[in-house]
Write an enzyme that holds these catalytic residues in place. Sequence first.
Site, PDB file in Angstrom:
ATOM      1  N   HIS A 161       9.983  19.438  12.726  1.00 27.85           N
ATOM      2  CA  HIS A 161       9.342  17.611  13.190  1.00 27.85           C
ATOM      3  C   HIS A 161       8.651  16.898  13.337  1.00 27.85           C
ATOM      4  CE1 HIS A 161      13.403  17.598  12.437  1.00 27.85           C
ATOM      5  NE2 HIS A 161      14.028  17.606  14.175  1.00 27.85           N
ATOM      6  N   ASP A 205      14.575  19.009   6.665  1.00 32.98           N
ATOM      7  CA  ASP A 205      14.192  18.386   8.136  1.00 32.98           C
ATOM      8  C   ASP A 205      14.305  16.586   8.200  1.00 32.98           C
ATOM      9  OD1 ASP A 205      12.340  17.383  10.043  1.00 32.98           O
ATOM     10  OD2 ASP A 205      11.148  19.166  10.117  1.00 32.98           O
ATOM     11  N   HIS A 206      15.005  16.309   8.743  1.00 31.04           N
ATOM     12  CA  HIS A 206      15.952  14.903   8.965  1.00 31.04           C
ATOM     13  C   HIS A 206      14.278  13.927   9.284  1.00 31.04           C
ATOM     14  CE1 HIS A 206      16.318  14.884  13.070  1.00 31.04           C
ATOM     15  NE2 HIS A 206      16.034  13.845  13.323  1.00 31.04           N
TER      16      HIS A 206
HETATM   17  C1  BG6 Z   1      16.677  17.320  16.530  1.00 33.35           C
HETATM   18  C2  BG6 Z   1      16.587  17.739  17.563  1.00 33.35           C
HETATM   19  O1  BG6 Z   1      16.486  17.881  15.342  1.00 33.35           O
HETATM   20  O2  BG6 Z   1      15.739  15.417  16.486  1.00 33.35           O
HETATM   21  C3  BG6 Z   1      17.287  17.489  18.491  1.00 33.35           C
HETATM   22  O3  BG6 Z   1      17.466  18.816  17.434  1.00 33.35           O
HETATM   23  C4  BG6 Z   1      16.567  16.127  19.098  1.00 33.35           C
HETATM   24  O4  BG6 Z   1      17.462  17.869  19.945  1.00 33.35           O
HETATM   25  C5  BG6 Z   1      16.333  14.963  17.469  1.00 33.35           C
HETATM   26  O5  BG6 Z   1      17.242  14.817  19.694  1.00 33.35           O
HETATM   27  C6  BG6 Z   1      15.458  13.647  17.586  1.00 33.35           C
HETATM   28  O6  BG6 Z   1      16.162  12.927  15.473  1.00 33.35           O
HETATM   29  P1  BG6 Z   1      15.369  11.713  16.431  1.00 33.35           P
HETATM   30  O7  BG6 Z   1      15.768  11.084  14.772  1.00 33.35           O
HETATM   31  O8  BG6 Z   1      16.685  11.182  16.960  1.00 33.35           O
HETATM   32  O9  BG6 Z   1      14.460  11.333  16.725  1.00 33.35           O
END
Ligand code: BG6
Length: 507
Positions: A257, A194-195
């Site tokens: 997230h 989960d990034h």
């Molecule tokens: C991804 C989603 O996991 O996270 C995207 O699939 C979203 O839809 C993105 O835009 C948002 O990531 P960050 O790091 O730009 O907040």
Amino acid sequence: MSAVLTNPLRVGLRQERIIPAQCIVIFGASGDLTQRKLIPALFELYRQRRLPSEFAVLGCARRPWSDEEFRSRMADALGEEIAGHGHIWEGFAAGLFYEPADLSNPASILALGQRLEQIDRQRATRGNRTFYLSVSPAFYGSGTRALAAAGLLDDPDRTRVVIEKPFGTDYPSAQALNKVVQASAKEKQIFRIDHYLGKETVQNILVLRFANTIFEPIWNRNYIANVQITAAETVGVEERAGYYESSGALRDMVQNHLTQILALTAMEPPGRFDAEAIRNEKAKVLQAARLAHQGEPWKCCVRGQYGAGGNARSPIPGYREEPGVNPNTTTETYVAMKLFIDNWRWQGVPFYVRTGKRLPKRLSEVVLTFREAPVHLFDAAGGAPTPNQLILRIQPDEGADIRFEVKAPGSGMRSRPVDMAFSYDESFGEPSDEGYVRLLADAMLGDPTLFTRSDEVEAAWRLYTPLLELIEDAPWRLPVQPYEARTWGPAAADNLLAEDGLVWRRP
Ligand code: BG6
């Protein structure tokens, strides 16, 4: 004599662990994630000298590319990043290889084993392998099974699999997928990514809470009135309608997230800082979380969908006009909801969560609003004193603010709110790494602390099951409400808080 650090400003405070000899195998190497995130993250690790000289990246996809073609495509993907760093790129590129492979074909994975042994000899990578499944979610289970069948996951200490999101599409499918991957590898080999957990500021929630004494005593229902968690995006669906149409904001952002941020904000202190202790606490708090109205989820949730917006010079199409989107779609691009956590710490404290695309600002934050002072002794500018707030700014402008009342200058005794701000940029002077840099390094180090364990991912899906079922079985109960692009979502989301006498924080 030990050095005393008196001023943390712009001092090299980075703490890095050295990654052991390693071959990272990327399935889906011709895809977007590899080019946008994975290769840039690996290049960054190489540039920071955190990859050992015994490293290799083996790209795998169905296309019949050669090593050279893969290298040149990755050079294109890095673009400006490598401009002026020719010698660093050459060193990195020497470790890049490509092998056509098809995860859905076990014979092809069997053949891959030979190429890996060859790379082990050539690059001295010693059988340490991280397999990254950046492929269609339909292949997460069968792909892990094929790797196991080819004997590539036999050594639980040297091999692991990283699985991208979405891990399942609901509670039963996540359970089923867990069963399949756990039959092929040990849980300690499975890294569900989960990034958001790779973001410095998300990890800082733990440090802020558990490395200080001033927050924890008041981090509970006695002092905190409510919590708001927001992840707002300015972008629309971009080129991803194929995926997003079947996902929507609830599955795309909330289940993973936002729920991870919720878990870190609400969990109990772990007994020690290790993967299992932390993940135990996260799983526990998610198991205690519930929708505010479980039996009638439409009362505590709002779904929205962006319509056209912008102006004559730069018009923004509505979601239904985006390429690849069904013109009658009811997929949500915005969700707001109210949750409770039924435990001693949080009983009765509402957690409001919202996310949306095409909102006016890109911003993720957690806002803890404290209870009002029991007695108001002073006049407050604006009528009533503003409640104290702690605002954890996850992105952009990473940092934290504390909002409190002070005496407004002058002969009277009026109070007014001010913010005390901490900024990562000002204090540390260097940008944080992309989430993928941290998470790829941790996966290669075999450290699962920032990855989601099977029970956590299941608890997160279970939490939203009443909503997912409602959307499936009685969608008229929870229709998508239109909102104009570049506005803060449908009016119903404001009403959700207004019913409790509250408003969303307008950053
Ligand atoms: C991804 C989603 O996991 O996270 C995207 O699939 C979203 O839809 C993105 O835009 C948002 O990531 P960050 O790091 O730009 O907040």
